[in-house]
Design an enzyme around this catalytic site. Sequence first.
Site, PDB file in Angstrom:
ATOM      1  N   LYS A 166      -2.689   4.098  -1.058  1.00 55.66           N
ATOM      2  CA  LYS A 166      -4.123   3.841  -0.970  1.00 55.66           C
ATOM      3  C   LYS A 166      -4.723   4.565   0.229  1.00 55.66           C
ATOM      4  CE  LYS A 166      -7.292   0.111   0.317  1.00 55.66           C
ATOM      5  NZ  LYS A 166      -7.580   0.632   1.678  1.00 55.66           N
TER       6      LYS A 166
ATOM      7  N   CYS B 180     -12.405  -5.050   5.204  1.00 59.63           N
ATOM      8  CA  CYS B 180     -11.638  -6.161   5.770  1.00 59.63           C
ATOM      9  C   CYS B 180     -12.188  -6.649   7.091  1.00 59.63           C
ATOM     10  CB  CYS B 180     -10.193  -5.738   5.985  1.00 59.63           C
ATOM     11  SG  CYS B 180      -9.356  -5.260   4.489  1.00 59.63           S
TER      12      CYS B 180
ATOM     13  N   ASP C  10      -0.410  -3.035   9.056  1.00 61.39           N
ATOM     14  CA  ASP C  10      -0.567  -3.423   7.652  1.00 61.39           C
ATOM     15  C   ASP C  10       0.702  -4.057   7.079  1.00 61.39           C
ATOM     16  OD1 ASP C  10      -3.197  -2.788   7.275  1.00 61.39           O
ATOM     17  OD2 ASP C  10      -2.820  -0.765   6.554  1.00 61.39           O
TER      18      ASP C  10
END
Length: 437
Positions: free
Chosen positions: A29, A125, A318
């Site tokens: 992504k 986010c 992440d």
Amino acid sequence: MNTNTNKNLSALIRGGQKPNGTVKVSGAKNAGTRLLAAATISDEIVQLNNFPTELVDVQYKVDFINKSGGKVVLDNSLDTVRIDPSGYVDSLLDNYEYPIRTTYLLVAGLIKRSGKARIPYPGGCKIGNRGYDLHIMVWKSLGAKVEEKEDYIEVTAPSGFKGGIVNFPISTIGGTENALISASISDNETIIKNAYISPEVESLIAFLKSMGVKIETVGNSYIKVEGAKYLRGSIFNVIPDRIEAITWIIYGIISGGNITVKDVPFEIMDIPLIHLEDAGINIYRNDKNVVVGPDCLVNGEIQPFELACGTHPGIISDMQPFYTLLGLHADGVSRIYDYRYPERLKYCEELNKFYNDAIEWQTGKIKTVGKSKISSATAKSTDLRGSMAVVLAALMADGDSKIENVEMALRGYNNLEKKLEGLGINIEITENFPEKM
């Protein structure tokens, strides 16, 4: 656009399901969405292979490019995207509500053809304070004027970007990507100092070079870019997603099932995998694939551990939620530190609902007590990766759970429902309709 992009979704999850089967890691992504934006500065058609076509962020970015005159065609069956950016020009759109963070990467293509770019404010986010001031600095360093309007950011450079020096006060992946793409169409030479050259940025550099941009790097923080007037087309492969790979690997370890994970980018995951070895986990692998399950535990238990999240080549932030999950299944107390994004903690409160308060957290520090009973719960999604950790906890819980705002997880994982089905896992996605007055 994808039918899931604008909806408030919930997942109804039956606990106790054990995964068995094969899952293929999709294109990254954080690489694919950047390459899609970078393709808009080309003067010819670009094709990206191994592209995560189903991602919600991709749908939004494609929507913006197409509404601005570009032509983007996604092929879900072949995992490819074809971009014709020749008509991509600045346009006043009816709506600038795009909940993706990387809208700033859409500027360069518009500046190239229109000398002006109106782009949505970065959304996405909520994992701490990550403003867009560094992107404004990039554009101003390259000679542009920037105005923050009510609905959009307006960047103006009637004669295009000018070469200059971009000196970041802190290392930043997004800022580095923006500077690279913008400098690729600027006059003269641009120097980028204190850059952050992650694997995804390395991929972006290789892509820009394939279109004819001259780029030199020194170490992992200094980049010299010589912009090009004409950029040729390219056929380019998106690198596999290392965050998705670690997700499936850790899920296979803690779930009691057996998963074969295909297309694992081992070359950019050395240290994350070393930490698994240090936790007493011996994964079975060949050049591209791993097999994970109970047999991977050297002495039948996950060993407690301490680790710190930071920048590549280490464990990036992440990945943090999945090591937190791993710690919850270890035989003792584990500690996870995060120096890069110390405020990435919102998911801990939701995850704690499943693990009976076995997590303690404060800024930059998480403590887990392993081998707690996993109970069903109703929880909310927070950030992309934390949401996926919560989904995995619900799948392992005793009983049925509900995850609200599960569209966050769908944003981070390409074709998630189908991949879970391939592992024998079923979740029910439902749309939440607002209550009638």
